[in-house]
Write an enzyme that holds these catalytic residues in place. Structure first.
Site, mmCIF file in Angstrom:
data_model
loop_
_atom_site.group_PDB
_atom_site.id
_atom_site.type_symbol
_atom_site.label_atom_id
_atom_site.label_comp_id
_atom_site.label_asym_id
_atom_site.label_seq_id
_atom_site.Cartn_x
_atom_site.Cartn_y
_atom_site.Cartn_z
ATOM 1 N N GLY A 16 0.813 -1.215 0.000
ATOM 2 C CA GLY A 16 0.000 0.000 0.000
ATOM 3 C C GLY A 16 0.845 1.263 0.000
ATOM 4 O O GLY A 16 1.966 1.282 0.489
ATOM 5 N N ARG A 20 -2.137 8.141 3.875
ATOM 6 C CA ARG A 20 -2.660 8.843 5.047
ATOM 7 C C ARG A 20 -1.569 9.160 6.071
ATOM 8 O O ARG A 20 -1.755 10.004 6.938
ATOM 9 C CB ARG A 20 -3.781 8.021 5.696
ATOM 10 C CG ARG A 20 -5.071 8.028 4.876
ATOM 11 C CD ARG A 20 -6.057 7.000 5.388
ATOM 12 N NE ARG A 20 -6.406 7.222 6.783
ATOM 13 C CZ ARG A 20 -7.034 6.331 7.536
ATOM 14 N NH1 ARG A 20 -7.344 5.141 7.040
ATOM 15 N NH2 ARG A 20 -7.324 6.605 8.801
#
Length: 454
Positions: A16, A20
């Protein structure tokens, strides 16, 4: 080979982008308790002695490969088309593997070894389940995927966005963690499509495909939701740190340490505490600290890479850096910094000193403001202080230098040559006395100031 000796492989998903986190550091390399989160996971996996370890990588591949070294094989997922697609990237690495495969996530670092083992053992039961899913029951199931199960058997797995209202009412959620029989894993993955709300290949679909083919799929439930909590943002990282620290403080006190204000003490992943250790408020342990029995750490101290023997006392406001070794009964007081130095049995440095690259003998007394001048701008040099030596306040010991046993260095000395055993060394400029000079100076300045005020 008996079923109970079936080899284990792990696939850890870490491809990933971690957007964030808003960080140039790979998400799974952010530390909890001073240790990258993926290292917490790998430590738990290690107890299972896996035959193969595969880490699926994407962005930040170089960082992960540097961290992992030769401990795991990395495979690239590019582009990233969902969790099922990620696991599929490990197919070549596990082509000849016929054991059980554990699928884990690099940003879910606190799955226990016991839970992992229970999932593997579930595949060995009489119903010969091909897949064991790890579910959890949060207080608020939010938008997690759901596990629809009857009597421990999974009947359907569904992502929240694809779930019916009745399915959303189920509070058994999918952690994403699975154990799968190796021969079944890639066969099932090859049948996964992407006809769903996200247009991705979901790993969870292998359960539904297995059920359609008449295979058995089982579910186990995590001990607590915290065990399977993912870390995707700085706030979630801080929350994971807080949970870890709270558990470690509780363990420290259960093992016989006194924490005066537990919530203000922070441990590292490898901190070792003896019995009857006392830790006052606002103390931070970095990695690599070991405390023997009956050690006292006074308030506002910071320790890293330090070893403290029985009966040592440090602080308040002490700083121990890597390589600090304090032998039995040694004492370090306020605003003393020690780096790569050994303080011998019963030796004391009670105030305002820096001791670096030094060996200090038993019973030596280091006066306030003493500094070992260890760095010449290019190299570090050693200071050796003998047993029972007395170093007067505000002394500068210019390394490399040896101070003998029972020697005395007079206060305010800058010592650049060795001092023999039992010798007194004072290095001071001759004091100059000018009677009345200060009075005349003050009179002249006051007169000058009064003239300027007019």
């Amino acid at each position: 080979m008996s079923d109970h000796s079936t080899p284990i492989a792990t696939i850890i998903l870490a491809a990933g982008k971690g957007t964030r986190m808003k960080s140039s550091r790979h998400k799974v390399l952010h530390p909890v308790a001073g240790r990258p989160m993926i290292e917490h996971l790998l430590a738990s996996v290690a107890d299972l002695a896996p035959q193969k370890q595969v880490v699926v990588v994407g962005d930040g591949r170089d960082q992960l490969e540097a961290q992992l070294g030769d401990r795991a094989q990395t495979v690239l997922q590019e582009p990233q088309l969902g969790t099922g697609h990620a696991v599929q990237q490990a197919e070549d690495a596990l082509r000849d593997f016929t054991g059980h495969v554990l699928i884990l996530y690099g940003d879910v670092p606190f799955v226990s070894t016991d839970t992992m083992r229970a999932m593997i053992e579930r595949l060995k039961e009489d119903d010969a389940a091909d897949v064991a899913v790890l579910g959890f029951q949060p207080e608020d199931p939010l938008q997690y995927g759901r596990v629809i199960a009857e009597n421990g058997r999974v009947t359907r797995m569904v992502e929240y966005k694809d779930a019916s209202e009745a399915e959303r009412a189920c509070n058994l959620c999918n952690s994403g963690i699975m154990a799968v029989r190796g021969p079944a894993l890639f066969d099932l993955l090859g049948k996964v499509g992407k006809e769903n709300a996200q247009g991705e290949y979901y790993l969870t679909d292998i359960v539904n495909i297995a059920n359609d083919e008449g295979r058995s799929c089982a579910v186990l439930t995590a001990a607590t939701p915290d065990e399977v909590a993912g870390i995707n943002s700085r706030a979630e990282l801080a929350a994971a740190e807080a949970r870890w620290q709270q558990a470690r403080r509780t363990q420290a006190m259960a093992d016989g340490a006194t924490l005066v204000a537990p919530d203000t003490v922070f441990f590292a992943w490898d901190t070792v505490l003896g019995r009857d250790v006392t830790v006052e408020p606002n103390v931070v342990f970095g990695p690599g600290v070991s405390l023997a029995d009956n050690v006292t750490i006074r308030a506002f101290s910071h320790l890293e890479g330090a070893s403290l023997a029985e009966g040592v006392e440090i602080g308040p406001y002490a700083r121990l850096r890597p390589g600090a070794v304090l032998e039995e009964g040694a004492k370090v007081g306020n605003f003393v910094e020690i780096k790569k130095a050994t303080l011998g049995k019963g030796a004391k440095a009670n105030h305002l000193s820096y001791l670096g690259d030094a060996t200090i003998g038993a019973g030596a007394n280091i006066g306030a403001g003493t500094i070992t001048c260890n760095y010449d701008g290019y190299f570090k040099h050693q200071t050796v202080i003998g047993e029972r030596a007395f170093i007067g306040s505000n002394s500068a010991l210019i390394a490399p230098i040896n101070i003998g046993a029972d020697a005395i260095v007079g206060a305010g000395s800058a010592v650049s040559r060795d001092v023999a055993d039992g010798e007194l060394r004072m290095v001071r400029a001759e004091q100059l006395v000018k009677p009345g000079w200060a009075d005349r100076f003050h009179d002249a300045m006051k007169k000058k100031k009064s003239m300027g005020d007019k």
